[in-house]
Motif scaffolding. Sequence first.
Motif, PDB file in Angstrom:
ATOM      1  N   TYR A 158      81.643  15.832  38.392  1.00 35.70           N
ATOM      2  CA  TYR A 158      82.620  15.489  39.414  1.00 35.70           C
ATOM      3  C   TYR A 158      82.798  16.648  40.390  1.00 35.70           C
ATOM      4  N   ALA A 159      82.984  17.827  39.844  1.00 34.93           N
ATOM      5  CA  ALA A 159      83.221  18.993  40.705  1.00 34.93           C
ATOM      6  C   ALA A 159      82.006  19.258  41.584  1.00 34.93           C
ATOM      7  N   THR A 160      80.810  19.090  41.009  1.00 35.00           N
ATOM      8  CA  THR A 160      79.595  19.334  41.778  1.00 35.00           C
ATOM      9  C   THR A 160      79.501  18.351  42.944  1.00 35.00           C
ATOM     10  N   ILE A 161      79.714  17.088  42.637  1.00 39.03           N
ATOM     11  CA  ILE A 161      79.580  16.075  43.689  1.00 39.03           C
ATOM     12  C   ILE A 161      80.648  16.277  44.770  1.00 39.03           C
ATOM     13  N   VAL A 162      81.881  16.510  44.350  1.00 38.44           N
ATOM     14  CA  VAL A 162      82.953  16.668  45.334  1.00 38.44           C
ATOM     15  C   VAL A 162      82.699  17.881  46.221  1.00 38.44           C
ATOM     16  N   THR A 163      82.346  19.017  45.619  1.00 41.38           N
ATOM     17  CA  THR A 163      82.241  20.213  46.452  1.00 41.38           C
ATOM     18  C   THR A 163      80.977  20.190  47.314  1.00 41.38           C
ATOM     19  N   ILE A 164      79.888  19.584  46.820  1.00 46.21           N
ATOM     20  CA  ILE A 164      78.693  19.482  47.670  1.00 46.21           C
ATOM     21  C   ILE A 164      78.975  18.536  48.838  1.00 46.21           C
ATOM     22  N   SER A 165      79.704  17.450  48.559  1.00 49.17           N
ATOM     23  CA  SER A 165      80.081  16.546  49.658  1.00 49.17           C
ATOM     24  C   SER A 165      80.933  17.295  50.683  1.00 49.17           C
ATOM     25  N   LEU A 166      81.794  18.161  50.189  1.00 50.31           N
ATOM     26  CA  LEU A 166      82.647  18.916  51.106  1.00 50.31           C
ATOM     27  C   LEU A 166      81.834  19.807  52.044  1.00 50.31           C
ATOM     28  N   THR A 167      80.733  20.371  51.536  1.00 46.85           N
ATOM     29  CA  THR A 167      79.916  21.215  52.424  1.00 46.85           C
ATOM     30  C   THR A 167      79.419  20.375  53.596  1.00 46.85           C
ATOM     31  N   VAL A 168      78.947  19.163  53.288  1.00 47.85           N
ATOM     32  CA  VAL A 168      78.437  18.284  54.351  1.00 47.85           C
ATOM     33  C   VAL A 168      79.565  17.934  55.323  1.00 47.85           C
ATOM     34  N   LEU A 169      80.705  17.579  54.753  1.00 42.84           N
ATOM     35  CA  LEU A 169      81.837  17.177  55.584  1.00 42.84           C
ATOM     36  C   LEU A 169      82.277  18.316  56.508  1.00 42.84           C
ATOM     37  N   PHE A 170      82.494  19.483  55.935  1.00 40.70           N
ATOM     38  CA  PHE A 170      83.027  20.591  56.738  1.00 40.70           C
ATOM     39  C   PHE A 170      82.028  21.038  57.810  1.00 40.70           C
ATOM     40  N   ARG A 171      80.744  21.100  57.457  1.00 40.29           N
ATOM     41  CA  ARG A 171      79.743  21.511  58.450  1.00 40.29           C
ATOM     42  C   ARG A 171      79.716  20.541  59.618  1.00 40.29           C
ATOM     43  N   ASN A 172      79.758  19.252  59.292  1.00 38.00           N
ATOM     44  CA  ASN A 172      79.671  18.280  60.376  1.00 38.00           C
ATOM     45  C   ASN A 172      80.946  18.217  61.182  1.00 38.00           C
ATOM     46  N   LEU A 173      82.081  18.437  60.510  1.00 41.31           N
ATOM     47  CA  LEU A 173      83.329  18.515  61.259  1.00 41.31           C
ATOM     48  C   LEU A 173      83.279  19.681  62.244  1.00 41.31           C
ATOM     49  N   ALA A 174      82.697  20.789  61.798  1.00 40.60           N
ATOM     50  CA  ALA A 174      82.603  21.954  62.687  1.00 40.60           C
ATOM     51  C   ALA A 174      81.738  21.623  63.896  1.00 40.60           C
ATOM     52  N   VAL A 175      80.655  20.884  63.655  1.00 41.50           N
ATOM     53  CA  VAL A 175      79.797  20.487  64.779  1.00 41.50           C
ATOM     54  C   VAL A 175      80.568  19.569  65.725  1.00 41.50           C
ATOM     55  N   VAL A 176      81.306  18.615  65.151  1.00 38.07           N
ATOM     56  CA  VAL A 176      82.045  17.659  65.979  1.00 38.07           C
ATOM     57  C   VAL A 176      83.103  18.383  66.812  1.00 38.07           C
ATOM     58  N   ILE A 177      83.823  19.289  66.183  1.00 41.04           N
ATOM     59  CA  ILE A 177      84.954  19.919  66.876  1.00 41.04           C
ATOM     60  C   ILE A 177      84.485  21.025  67.823  1.00 41.04           C
ATOM     61  N   PHE A 178      83.580  21.886  67.370  1.00 41.00           N
ATOM     62  CA  PHE A 178      83.238  23.074  68.168  1.00 41.00           C
ATOM     63  C   PHE A 178      81.842  22.988  68.779  1.00 41.00           C
ATOM     64  N   GLY A 179      81.058  21.966  68.404  1.00 43.32           N
ATOM     65  CA  GLY A 179      79.690  21.904  68.898  1.00 43.32           C
ATOM     66  C   GLY A 179      78.814  22.859  68.117  1.00 43.32           C
ATOM     67  N   PRO A 180      77.508  22.787  68.388  1.00 49.11           N
ATOM     68  CA  PRO A 180      76.569  23.607  67.624  1.00 49.11           C
ATOM     69  C   PRO A 180      76.498  25.047  68.123  1.00 49.11           C
ATOM     70  N   TYR A 181      77.490  25.494  68.865  1.00 54.51           N
ATOM     71  CA  TYR A 181      77.407  26.815  69.495  1.00 54.51           C
ATOM     72  C   TYR A 181      77.785  27.920  68.534  1.00 54.51           C
ATOM     73  N   GLN A 182      77.434  29.128  68.927  1.00 56.56           N
ATOM     74  CA  GLN A 182      77.786  30.298  68.121  1.00 56.56           C
ATOM     75  C   GLN A 182      78.893  31.072  68.826  1.00 56.56           C
ATOM     76  N   PHE A 183      79.905  31.410  68.083  1.00 56.79           N
ATOM     77  CA  PHE A 183      81.031  32.141  68.651  1.00 56.79           C
ATOM     78  C   PHE A 183      81.142  33.493  67.976  1.00 56.79           C
ATOM     79  N   SER A 184      81.806  34.403  68.688  1.00 60.82           N
ATOM     80  CA  SER A 184      82.146  35.661  68.038  1.00 60.82           C
ATOM     81  C   SER A 184      83.308  36.299  68.779  1.00 60.82           C
ATOM     82  N   PRO A 185      84.398  36.600  68.067  1.00 57.30           N
ATOM     83  CA  PRO A 185      85.448  37.378  68.731  1.00 57.30           C
ATOM     84  C   PRO A 185      84.896  38.770  69.006  1.00 57.30           C
TER      85      PRO A 185
END
Lengths: 296, 256
Positions: free
Chosen positions: A102-129
């Motif tokens: 369960y933990a493996t499936i949930v956390t691996i799914s989270l990697t996909v979710l968070f990465r794609n959310l980052a693409v959706v929200i910020f685009g595929p660009y690279q930022f740096s303060p």
Amino acid sequence: MDATLLTQYALAGLVIGAIYCLMAVGITFIYSVMRMINWAMGEFYMIGGYVQYLLIADWLGPDRWYLALPLAIAGVGALGMVVQRVLLRPMFAGGIERLDEYATIVTISLTVLFRNLAVVIFGPYQFSPRDYAPPVQLGPLPVNGSRFVAFLGAAALLGLFAWVVRRTWFGLAIRSVAQNRVGALCAGIDLSRIDMLAFGIGVALAGAAGALLAPVFLVYPQSGALSTVKGFEIIVIGGLGSLGGSIVGGLLLGLVESLGSVLISPAFRDVYGFGLLVLILALRPTGLWGERAREA
Amino acid sequence: MADPLLSILGVRKLFGGVAAVCDVAMTVAAGEIRGLIGPNGSGKTTLLNLIGGQERPDGGEIRLDGRRISGLPADRIAALGVARTFQVPRVFRSMTVLDNVLVPACADHRRTAWAQARGRAETLLRLTRLDAMGRMEARALSGGQAMLLQMARCLAAEPLVLCLLDEPFAGVHPAIKARMIETIVQINRERGVAFLIVSHEMSVLGQLAPRVSVMHNGAWIAEGPLADVAGNPRVVEAYLGRGGSGPLSPAAPGGV
């Protein structure tokens, strides 16, 4: 080889190593308490970087970077607690058998979710303060200011973490849960609360690493991938379940990468760590300080 | 007798098709030391698990001081003053002996000052004579000492009204057994804590517990002073099997 240059690279290695320690300590901490591996550790690192970038670039301004760090860490920790409460707690209800899967499936799914959310929200660009601290002179050696801040921040957080775990009521409760869940439960410890806080603290360490490194490396949707791999490399080197092993392993990995880059070739930077990993596995399969014995 | 501290009302627990505990009804009074005996596999540990909240009953009800506790999570039941030990000592092996006894205090650390909790833990270690080992890691203890430590940790809970001890004397050196007995008697007398003790050691139970309850195949079959219970034909049958013991075997077969 010039001794000054070599020292400089060794120092740079230790700086990065300290950050790696944060990741590895987070992974091993969550594992020790909940007996699960959080595969999404790098994504919490990535989120920490984004939050830090947003705080500095948009909300607080570059002058108040010192406020951004605790806010980014707290934000990632809070997100972690929500994730634990909503997605991971159900796995403890009604039988422990499905815990690992369960933990493996949930956390691996989270990697996909968070990465794609980052693409959706910020685009595929690279930022740096931009760098917030001027270069620091350590003896004869100039050190990049942001790296120096990152090193101090990582060392301070690891110190704080060690103090909480060793010296407080909360730390005692955490240690008891890590050593024997049923025993802790029967002593009146609320396991679900400890699990939630432990997961929050564990991913907050990853968020801290991401926030501290935001000005050093770039922030982008996949930026966490490599740091997860590094985190696990360190765990294997130091031994799963050993906090001391995570710290030594992290510093060792930073050193090997940095010295390998200067002595051999920077092109194979990520390979040197794996070389170390293979060596350790061949000589000590449980890592330098692997668990002496697993307990129920 | 005043209102019982612990009431077990028709409690039932099934594992698959097997009834590990079926319709057990019994009460324990405040401050009582009660023995719980029965052959292996008779459901004694399951009953303790049901009282302590490690398992949930499939039927019936368990009350503590008139309040329903069946169905509550184990940590809440512990917070109400029910502590327990296990047959295999569940001590925190990489912690010091003193820290082990401090763990129950961190469950309610908002109400307990560190110095107070520490004082209480040290008193318990002196009582159980583990104080010389306070700074050692628990993994260094012998099996009997670990059992003793587990009991000390259980007694460190505050509040504490009922202690469930699961085979505390099994495989324990006689000297440590004697310390356990002293500790139980003293805590019972000073703090009025009730004990429910699962054990096969009849001589110890005879010494400690004025009354014992007997379980067989998940069912409650007898209760009373040990000497009376030992002569009860159903109890003899449970322990020795039907027809195996000549004059003590039950007159009417098919009772169970």
